[in-house]
Design a protein around this motif. Sequence first.
Motif, mmCIF file in Angstrom:
data_model
loop_
_atom_site.group_PDB
_atom_site.id
_atom_site.type_symbol
_atom_site.label_atom_id
_atom_site.label_comp_id
_atom_site.label_asym_id
_atom_site.label_seq_id
_atom_site.Cartn_x
_atom_site.Cartn_y
_atom_site.Cartn_z
ATOM 1 N N GLU A 1 -1.062 -168.155 4.248
ATOM 2 C CA GLU A 1 -2.373 -168.481 4.817
ATOM 3 C C GLU A 1 -2.862 -167.445 5.827
ATOM 4 O OE1 GLU A 1 0.637 -169.993 7.683
ATOM 5 O OE2 GLU A 1 0.471 -170.004 5.509
ATOM 6 N N LEU A 2 -1.960 -166.581 6.297
ATOM 7 C CA LEU A 2 -2.338 -165.579 7.294
ATOM 8 C C LEU A 2 -2.963 -164.348 6.643
ATOM 9 C CD1 LEU A 2 0.629 -165.486 9.828
ATOM 10 C CD2 LEU A 2 -1.611 -166.477 10.149
ATOM 11 N N ASP A 3 -3.902 -163.772 7.350
ATOM 12 C CA ASP A 3 -4.500 -162.515 6.913
ATOM 13 C C ASP A 3 -3.639 -161.385 7.496
ATOM 14 O OD1 ASP A 3 -6.234 -160.666 5.863
ATOM 15 O OD2 ASP A 3 -7.608 -160.745 7.574
ATOM 16 N N ILE A 4 -2.615 -160.998 6.757
ATOM 17 C CA ILE A 4 -1.648 -160.010 7.232
ATOM 18 C C ILE A 4 -2.224 -158.607 7.042
ATOM 19 C CG2 ILE A 4 0.665 -159.057 6.855
ATOM 20 C CD1 ILE A 4 1.484 -161.920 5.997
ATOM 21 N N PRO A 5 -2.238 -157.820 8.120
ATOM 22 C CA PRO A 5 -2.765 -156.460 8.013
ATOM 23 C C PRO A 5 -1.949 -155.609 7.019
ATOM 24 C CG PRO A 5 -2.421 -157.066 10.316
ATOM 25 C CD PRO A 5 -1.795 -158.135 9.472
ATOM 26 N N ASP A 6 -2.611 -154.633 6.428
ATOM 27 C CA ASP A 6 -1.916 -153.748 5.494
ATOM 28 C C ASP A 6 -0.935 -152.858 6.263
ATOM 29 O OD1 ASP A 6 -3.447 -150.784 5.635
ATOM 30 O OD2 ASP A 6 -4.598 -152.502 6.365
ATOM 31 N N PRO A 7 0.079 -152.303 5.565
ATOM 32 C CA PRO A 7 1.097 -151.484 6.249
ATOM 33 C C PRO A 7 0.513 -150.297 7.014
ATOM 34 C CG PRO A 7 1.802 -151.986 4.013
ATOM 35 C CD PRO A 7 0.397 -152.478 4.144
ATOM 36 N N LYS A 8 -0.530 -149.674 6.469
ATOM 37 C CA LYS A 8 -1.109 -148.497 7.119
ATOM 38 C C LYS A 8 -1.652 -148.841 8.502
ATOM 39 C CE LYS A 8 -4.529 -144.872 6.439
ATOM 40 N NZ LYS A 8 -5.618 -144.374 5.592
ATOM 41 N N SER A 9 -2.382 -149.946 8.628
ATOM 42 C CA SER A 9 -2.931 -150.314 9.938
ATOM 43 C C SER A 9 -1.837 -150.802 10.883
ATOM 44 C CB SER A 9 -4.050 -151.353 9.806
ATOM 45 O OG SER A 9 -3.594 -152.504 9.154
ATOM 46 N N THR A 10 -0.797 -151.443 10.338
ATOM 47 C CA THR A 10 0.326 -151.874 11.174
ATOM 48 C C THR A 10 1.062 -150.668 11.747
ATOM 49 O OG1 THR A 10 0.619 -153.911 9.909
ATOM 50 C CG2 THR A 10 2.502 -153.172 11.193
ATOM 51 N N ILE A 11 1.334 -149.665 10.898
ATOM 52 C CA ILE A 11 2.024 -148.457 11.359
ATOM 53 C C ILE A 11 1.170 -147.720 12.391
ATOM 54 C CG2 ILE A 11 2.828 -146.170 10.627
ATOM 55 C CD1 ILE A 11 3.736 -147.588 7.997
ATOM 56 N N LYS A 12 -0.129 -147.627 12.127
ATOM 57 C CA LYS A 12 -1.032 -146.972 13.075
ATOM 58 C C LYS A 12 -1.003 -147.696 14.421
ATOM 59 C CE LYS A 12 -5.825 -145.739 13.886
ATOM 60 N NZ LYS A 12 -7.207 -145.966 13.480
ATOM 61 N N ASN A 13 -1.041 -149.020 14.370
ATOM 62 C CA ASN A 13 -1.001 -149.843 15.576
ATOM 63 C C ASN A 13 0.299 -149.611 16.350
ATOM 64 O OD1 ASN A 13 -1.693 -151.743 17.459
ATOM 65 N ND2 ASN A 13 -1.524 -153.477 16.084
ATOM 66 N N MET A 14 1.416 -149.485 15.620
ATOM 67 C CA MET A 14 2.709 -149.254 16.271
ATOM 68 C C MET A 14 2.741 -147.893 16.952
ATOM 69 S SD MET A 14 5.293 -150.926 13.473
ATOM 70 C CE MET A 14 6.785 -150.522 14.356
#
Length: 195
Positions: free
Chosen positions: A168-181
Amino acid sequence: MIYPYLVYKGIESGIVWIAPAIFSGIFLMQSFAARRVKIKIYKALLAIGLLLGAYYLQTVTAKILPVLIQLMLMYFFGRTLLKGKGPPFIESFVRLEFSEIPPQLLRYCRQLTILWTGFFAFNVMMCIVLAVFSNDKWWALYNGVFIYLMIGLLTLGEYIYRHFRFPELDIPDPKSTIKNMFVNGRKIWMDVQAR
């Protein structure tokens, strides 16, 4: 990733002392730059220990550096699980991606932080065993290849599992997660150190 290869080649050519000597210099510079006295002393003692090791126990000292890195990661992940030291390390990153975090996701962040703490503890044990009892090639392969493969598999597996666990969660794509990290990683790391 390249450090174990350099140590392996240093052992073969008889100049393995260079690696701990370089890291001794890095820790000494960090000691001078640190603001907190506790950190200054810790970094200075580490620098002195590495320098002595570079002179007296060259191969063992060079091989023990990955143990220190894994211990540091285990410590930073694990200490965020202690009362008054939270939120758990993973939760700090998740809070950057979600304005409101459901309670089940908070529990999951804690479980995931426990998993990563255990992973780093396992690596500490493996690094010690391989540094002391194994041949140089296996030590270099584990520290230079296998650890990174396991990190990749654990990360990928968790990302896939997360989609099944929280559909049910709108999980961010890996690219935006890595960028965020990358963008916020240093700030979160410094926050954890300050707790």
